[in-house]
Design an enzyme around this catalytic site. Sequence first.
Site, short mmCIF file in Angstrom:
data_model
loop_
_atom_site.label_atom_id
_atom_site.label_comp_id
_atom_site.label_asym_id
_atom_site.label_seq_id
_atom_site.Cartn_x
_atom_site.Cartn_y
_atom_site.Cartn_z
CG ASP A 10 -2.06 1.19 1.28
OD1 ASP A 10 -2.40 1.48 -0.09
OD2 ASP A 10 -1.87 1.99 2.11
CB SER A 11 0.63 4.88 -0.30
OG SER A 11 -0.90 5.30 0.56
CE1 TYR A 42 2.24 5.28 -3.69
CE2 TYR A 42 1.13 3.76 -3.65
CZ TYR A 42 1.91 3.98 -4.01
OH TYR A 42 3.40 2.93 -3.94
N GLY A 43 -3.36 8.68 -3.20
CA GLY A 43 -4.53 9.70 -3.64
C GLY A 43 -4.53 10.92 -4.68
CB CYS A 73 -2.94 0.43 -2.24
SG CYS A 73 -3.00 1.94 -3.07
CG ASN A 74 -9.81 0.19 -2.65
OD1 ASN A 74 -10.59 0.02 -2.84
ND2 ASN A 74 -9.36 -0.05 -1.57
CB SER A 75 -4.84 4.54 -5.01
OG SER A 75 -5.46 5.52 -4.27
CD GLU A 152 -0.24 6.74 6.23
OE1 GLU A 152 0.58 6.27 6.62
OE2 GLU A 152 0.02 5.47 5.37
CB CYS A 184 -10.05 4.19 0.73
SG CYS A 184 -8.13 4.79 1.16
CB THR A 185 -7.01 -0.70 2.18
OG1 THR A 185 -5.86 0.73 1.55
CG2 THR A 185 -7.29 -1.55 0.31
CG HIS A 186 -4.84 5.09 4.08
ND1 HIS A 186 -4.35 4.52 3.67
CD2 HIS A 186 -4.01 5.33 5.46
CE1 HIS A 186 -3.61 4.52 3.86
NE2 HIS A 186 -3.03 5.16 4.59
N1 DGL Z 1 -4.75 3.26 1.27
C1 DGL Z 1 -4.56 3.35 -0.14
C2 DGL Z 1 -6.00 3.73 -1.09
O1 DGL Z 1 -7.12 2.15 -0.55
C3 DGL Z 1 -3.99 4.83 -0.81
C4 DGL Z 1 -4.50 6.23 -0.56
C5 DGL Z 1 -3.99 7.07 -0.34
O2 DGL Z 1 -2.69 7.28 -0.16
O3 DGL Z 1 -3.23 8.10 -0.73
O4 DGL Z 1 -6.57 3.87 -1.96
#
Ligand code: DGL
Length: 272
Positions: A10-11, A42-43, A73-75, A152, A184-186
């Site tokens: 993931d990011s 990453y978003g 990570c979805n992104s 984060e 988003c996995t966050h």
């Molecule tokens: N957790 C990631 C996702 O699922 C990345 C979020 C990010 O880095 O902006 O999209």
Amino acid sequence: MNEAPIGMFDSGVGGLTVMRAVMRRLPAESIVYFGDNARGPYGPREIPEIRRFALEIATFLESLGVKIIVVACNSATSAGLLDIQKQCSIPVLGVVEPGARGAVQATRNRQIGVIGTMATVRSRAYQKAIHALDAGARVHSRACPTLVDFVERGEVSGPRVEAEVRRYLTPLIRRGVDTLVLGCTHYPLLRPVISEVMGRNVRLISSDEEVAREVEENLARRGYLRESSSPPVYRFMCSGDVEQAVSLGRIFLGPEVERVERVELPLGREGK
Ligand code: DGL
């Protein structure tokens, strides 16, 4: 049986929500987790750039000898899952399709909300995945760019994050969504706040459990589940601040995060 670890990335710390689900479902499996915290979030980045990072990390994980890669990570999934699958010689699973499936199965009024990063929403990956399963479902997407930063920083409750979540989600409540994909996995780390804001009648869908089930199925069908009696090994790596990765990792995953190795960018091949 295959002793090799599962690779995940993931990011930053968001993918630990997926790792936790995989650990619960497959307690014998060893896992290598990579958090790209030097380049995350990453978003806000452009999709080709996220794709490049994702390809680089997947290649690195494959060079460590993992038996399957989970793009947690979805992104990164939205930007590059297909390219990673084409490039790697091992199976690669993403998080978008499982979340879309969960939402299509859960909704009653077929009004589905999706929240995610700018990159995920811009890619329209969820619309495509949901419409591949139910072309008549209505998808209402909303990018929530600041939520990853809250997570984060370790700020997952309190008035500031609650106000921000309310600001993002109010338009989706007005649209009458009965199901909300945490795209988003966050975001599962913000589940209590999101659930409070959306109310009891809205189902929250995150892909972690679904992905864990897919990993199990994939490994079982190929006869690759680990059956050893020795405990699994968890290895954590990041590209940036190690102390931040350790402290957040302990909060969000647990004491398993004893040590995080810092890996220099650009990532090279490590050999098995
Ligand atoms: N957790 C990631 C996702 O699922 C990345 C979020 C990010 O880095 O902006 O999209």
